[in-house]
Design an enzyme around this catalytic site. Sequence first.
Site, PDB file in Angstrom:
ATOM      1  CG  ASP A   1      35.534  -1.685   9.177  1.00  0.00           C
ATOM      2  OD1 ASP A   1      36.227  -1.059   8.358  1.00  0.00           O
ATOM      3  OD2 ASP A   1      34.312  -1.445   9.351  1.00  0.00           O
TER       4      ASP A   1
ATOM      5  NE  ARG B   1      25.817   2.940   0.541  1.00  0.00           N
ATOM      6  CZ  ARG B   1      26.941   3.494   0.962  1.00  0.00           C
ATOM      7  NH1 ARG B   1      27.171   3.591   2.246  1.00  0.00           N
ATOM      8  NH2 ARG B   1      27.818   3.933   0.109  1.00  0.00           N
TER       9      ARG B   1
HETATM   10  C1  LIG Z   1      36.178   4.185   3.138  1.00  0.00           C
HETATM   11  S1  LIG Z   1      36.604   2.825   4.155  1.00  0.00           S
HETATM   12  C2  LIG Z   1      38.365   3.045   4.290  1.00  0.00           C
HETATM   13  C3  LIG Z   1      39.116   1.755   4.033  1.00  0.00           C
HETATM   14  C4  LIG Z   1      40.641   1.875   4.047  1.00  0.00           C
HETATM   15  N1  LIG Z   1      41.104   2.434   5.299  1.00  0.00           N
HETATM   16  C5  LIG Z   1      41.129   2.680   2.878  1.00  0.00           C
HETATM   17  O1  LIG Z   1      41.560   3.828   3.063  1.00  0.00           O
HETATM   18  O2  LIG Z   1      41.096   2.198   1.748  1.00  0.00           O
HETATM   19  C6  LIG Z   1      36.010   3.383   5.763  1.00  0.00           C
HETATM   20  C7  LIG Z   1      35.846   2.239   6.763  1.00  0.00           C
HETATM   21  O3  LIG Z   1      35.677   2.799   8.071  1.00  0.00           O
HETATM   22  C8  LIG Z   1      34.786   1.980   8.792  1.00  0.00           C
HETATM   23  N2  LIG Z   1      34.191   2.718   9.925  1.00  0.00           N
HETATM   24  C9  LIG Z   1      33.277   3.711   9.887  1.00  0.00           C
HETATM   25  N3  LIG Z   1      32.937   4.094  11.128  1.00  0.00           N
HETATM   26  C10 LIG Z   1      33.667   3.333  11.981  1.00  0.00           C
HETATM   27  C11 LIG Z   1      33.760   3.255  13.404  1.00  0.00           C
HETATM   28  N4  LIG Z   1      33.026   4.046  14.218  1.00  0.00           N
HETATM   29  N5  LIG Z   1      34.611   2.355  13.940  1.00  0.00           N
HETATM   30  C12 LIG Z   1      35.359   1.551  13.140  1.00  0.00           C
HETATM   31  N6  LIG Z   1      35.312   1.563  11.793  1.00  0.00           N
HETATM   32  C13 LIG Z   1      34.475   2.454  11.212  1.00  0.00           C
HETATM   33  C14 LIG Z   1      33.748   1.585   7.748  1.00  0.00           C
HETATM   34  O4  LIG Z   1      33.036   0.419   8.120  1.00  0.00           O
HETATM   35  C15 LIG Z   1      34.605   1.404   6.496  1.00  0.00           C
HETATM   36  O5  LIG Z   1      34.940   0.055   6.283  1.00  0.00           O
END
Ligand SMILES: C[S@@+](CC[C@H](N)C(=O)[O-])C[C@H]1O[C@@H](n2cnc3c(N)ncnc32)[C@H](O)[C@@H]1O
Length: 319
Positions: free
Chosen positions: A182, A75
């Site tokens: 996000d 990545r």
């Molecule tokens: C696996 S995706 C989940 C997407 C959606 N909620 C779903 O269940 O399909 C996880 C998301 O959490 C976000 N994320 C991770 N750490 C974060 C943080 N500290 N604050 C806000 N968002 C965060 C990532 O950027 C990513 O887009």
Amino acid sequence: MRVSADMANAGPFSPARDLQARLDAALGPQSAERNDTASDLAEPTAAEFEAIAAHLARAAGIRLEAHKKQLVLTRLSPRLRDLGMSSFAAYCALLESPDGGDEIPFMVNRLTTNLTKFFREPHHFEDLARRLEQRLAVQPRARLRIWSAGCSTGQEPYSIAMVLAAATRRAGPGDRLVLATDIDSEVLARAEAALYAEADRRAAPPAMRGYFGAPDAQGRCRIAPEVAKLVRFKPLNLLEDWPMRGRFEAIFFRNVAIYFPIDVQQQLYGQMAHLLAPGGVLYLGHSESIRGASLGLETLGQTMFRKPSAGGVDCWSGA
Ligand SMILES: C[S@@+](CC[C@H](N)C(=O)[O-])C[C@H]1O[C@@H](n2cnc3c(N)ncnc32)[C@H](O)[C@@H]1O
């Protein structure tokens, strides 16, 4: 979303400029997950991996287990290439330098896991639809706020908004919004573009397919304006202060906490419980767990948790 000229002219470590170039290059039919590319760089050493993991944990709360070295390699390699670097030693030196803080958003964008899809865990959307029907039958003009926390490339908040749009068609207009946040600026820009692959439309429940436009020349379908206008995308690092003050009828916090240590998970669940209106529901991912009782939330099953009514007030019954 086009990034504005002012943002695009920002300094050498500008996420906006990097983002615009990558958006222009990458906005074909969108895959839900950022591609991991093969690399000709050597893997980070254990010490380099630990330094990167520590920066990620500090900035975003995300834990990287030791076996994720290969993930860091695939990545971050494109980023190292963009920076003209040929080793993780050089990259770690940048992170530790006075300019290191400017690099962190790029690193976070690269290392977040953004896998998502429309109507993932469909029972949550069926539950939401039932609650909307019940509430709007009593109060057709009800004001409603729903939060998608960790919304990735937009499939989750647009799924919520489609359910909301369908309920609104039946009940009539009202003040309804989905807040979608996000930490990753790149996924937010893709979400705002509101363009998805035709396969996403085909995979959506039949009643929801009409909320995707007809495919364009590149096979991308635009989310209907009636749905898109219900969603507000905002950057928010969940580890930092939350600016929201009002209450939410529902919070979708799915497949995000799984990347955080337990104490951070519990802290965030507590903050979310506080932000729910009485009767409001917290939806978590299927592999996430909450000690519902300790937060005062009732377990509804299928990783759904309800804040008890207070003084006879339940936001979903309209009572
Ligand atoms: C696996 S995706 C989940 C997407 C959606 N909620 C779903 O269940 O399909 C996880 C998301 O959490 C976000 N994320 C991770 N750490 C974060 C943080 N500290 N604050 C806000 N968002 C965060 C990532 O950027 C990513 O887009």
